[in-house]
Design an enzyme around this catalytic site. Structure first.
Site, PDB file in Angstrom:
ATOM      1  CB  ILE A 166       1.261  41.416  -0.390  1.00  0.00           C
ATOM      2  CG1 ILE A 166       0.539  42.166  -1.517  1.00  0.00           C
ATOM      3  CG2 ILE A 166       1.301  39.918  -0.695  1.00  0.00           C
ATOM      4  CD1 ILE A 166       1.235  42.093  -2.858  1.00  0.00           C
ATOM      5  NE  ARG A 181       7.795  42.597  -9.737  1.00  0.00           N
ATOM      6  CZ  ARG A 181       6.482  42.618  -9.681  1.00  0.00           C
ATOM      7  NH1 ARG A 181       5.828  41.562  -9.191  1.00  0.00           N
ATOM      8  NH2 ARG A 181       5.803  43.669 -10.111  1.00  0.00           N
ATOM      9  CG  ASP A 237       2.753  33.311  -8.989  1.00  0.00           C
ATOM     10  OD1 ASP A 237       2.231  32.560  -9.844  1.00  0.00           O
ATOM     11  OD2 ASP A 237       2.432  34.509  -8.856  1.00  0.00           O
ATOM     12  CD  GLU A 295       7.908  36.439 -13.931  1.00  0.00           C
ATOM     13  OE1 GLU A 295       7.005  37.151 -14.438  1.00  0.00           O
ATOM     14  OE2 GLU A 295       8.051  36.291 -12.711  1.00  0.00           O
ATOM     15  CG  HIS A 347       4.011  37.145 -12.227  1.00  0.00           C
ATOM     16  ND1 HIS A 347       5.238  37.745 -12.282  1.00  0.00           N
ATOM     17  CD2 HIS A 347       3.275  37.888 -11.370  1.00  0.00           C
ATOM     18  CE1 HIS A 347       5.253  38.825 -11.505  1.00  0.00           C
ATOM     19  NE2 HIS A 347       4.054  38.928 -10.939  1.00  0.00           N
TER      20      HIS A 347
END
Length: 328
Positions: A156, A237, A261, A266, A285
């Site tokens: 990524i 994360r 994000d 969460e 997310h």
């Protein structure tokens, strides 16, 4: 050597419908069981499944059934991060762990570039002024020439680096160990040099997985080493960033803006300060979740199941022991 078609359990969240793409998975498996909750997973493991595919990246259930999961030949995480499945028993076992490498890379890179452009062009304030029907002329910034540090130089991170370089940004990476530059990064520094690299950056993008070594990697000390006014984007994360330290730095102005994000908790609690900060973009997310992403996960899993049946090496195998104790 060809082996019998496997029995697969697909673990989803309690409120999830059956994921798209499981028709492709069923074509490669003897049986596919979609399981929700502790009892259902325990029953599936007790029936002798061969493969566990974890679609719920927040699940605590792999840890709860760690010994039984560690007896499986293969565990697949239908996500880029593998922290939910990388429990000690699985790390120490011969169980092969794979992930969804490649499915999210380009989508997340586009999301990151969108945030960096939004901050440079002051789009959040433009939208706020529009809502108030206020005409306020401002000058904005170019992103070409800005220094971007990508913390986490894996798949990524590489996609982020390539896209940022394509629009004229200067991009460096940070990984477990230093290496030569490539098409994504002008250079890649060791994690030991993180603070020096942070001092170079105008924009810091956190793309590292969550491991014991990366928990609160971006802490108060790391944030203090950033340039005044630096911008932070986290798509890795949540616990990689010390949120309390980031809140303090945003309030003081040392960090100029943040695009977040992922979060330590969460969903983000409604009373969290991030919601009310005009220099912060909060998203739930979703940075890699483009139209068709769930189906792509099923296609990827089905492809690996075919390789499993045919006795070929699985694709996207993660280095369990490296991820268990080091930054990637």
């Amino acid at each position: 050597m060809t082996r019998p078609a496997p029995i697969v359990a697909v673990l989803v969240a309690d409120d999830d419908a059956e994921p798209e793409g499981l028709d492709l998975v069923r074509a490669e498996a003897a049986e596919v069981h979609v399981v929700r909750g502790d009892d259902a997973l325990g029953a599936a493991l007790g029936r002798g499944i061969d493969v566990l595919a974890v679609y719920d990246f927040r699940t605590p259930l792999v840890a709860a059934h760690a010994d039984a999961v560690a007896r499986l030949e293969w565990v697949h995480a239908a996500s880029a991060g593998v922290d939910a499945v990388l429990v000690p028993a699985v790390i120490d076992a011969d169980t092969v762990v794979t992930n969804a490498q490649g499915v999210f890379d380009d989508a997340i890179a586009e999301y990151v570039l969108g945030l960096l452009l939004a901050f440079a062009k002051d789009l959040p304030r433009t939208l706020a002024l529009q809502r108030d029907r206020r005409w306020r002329h401002r000058e904005t910034e170019r992103i070409a020439g800005r220094h971007v540090l990508v913390v986490g130089a894996g798949s990524i991170g590489g996609a982020i680096g390539r896209l940022c370089r394509a629009v004229g940004m200067e991009v460096r990476g940070v990984a477990r160990s230093a290496r030569d530059g490539d098409d994504a990064f002008e250079s890649v520094a060791s994690i030991d040099d993180l603070h020096a690299e942070l001092a170079w950056a105008d924009d810091v993008v956190v793309a590292t997985p969550l491991t014991p070594a990366t928990h609160h990697l971006i802490d108060a000390s790391a944030i203090a080493s950033m340039r005044p006014g630096a911008r932070v984007v986290n798509i890795g994360r949540g616990p990689v960033v010390d949120q309390g330290a980031l809140v303090d730095a945003l309030r003081s102005g040392h960090v100029g803006a943040a695009g977040l994000d992922v979060f330590e908790t969460e969903p983000l609690p409604p009373d969290h300060p991030f919601w009310a900060m005009e220099q912060v973009v909060v998203s739930p997310h979703m940075s890699g979740d483009v139209v068709g992403w769930v189906g792509a996960l099923g296609e990827q899993l089905a492809h690996n199941l075919r390789r499993f049946r045919e006795g070929q090496p699985l694709r996207h195998v993660v280095d369990k022991r490296a991820l268990a104790g080091a930054n990637r």
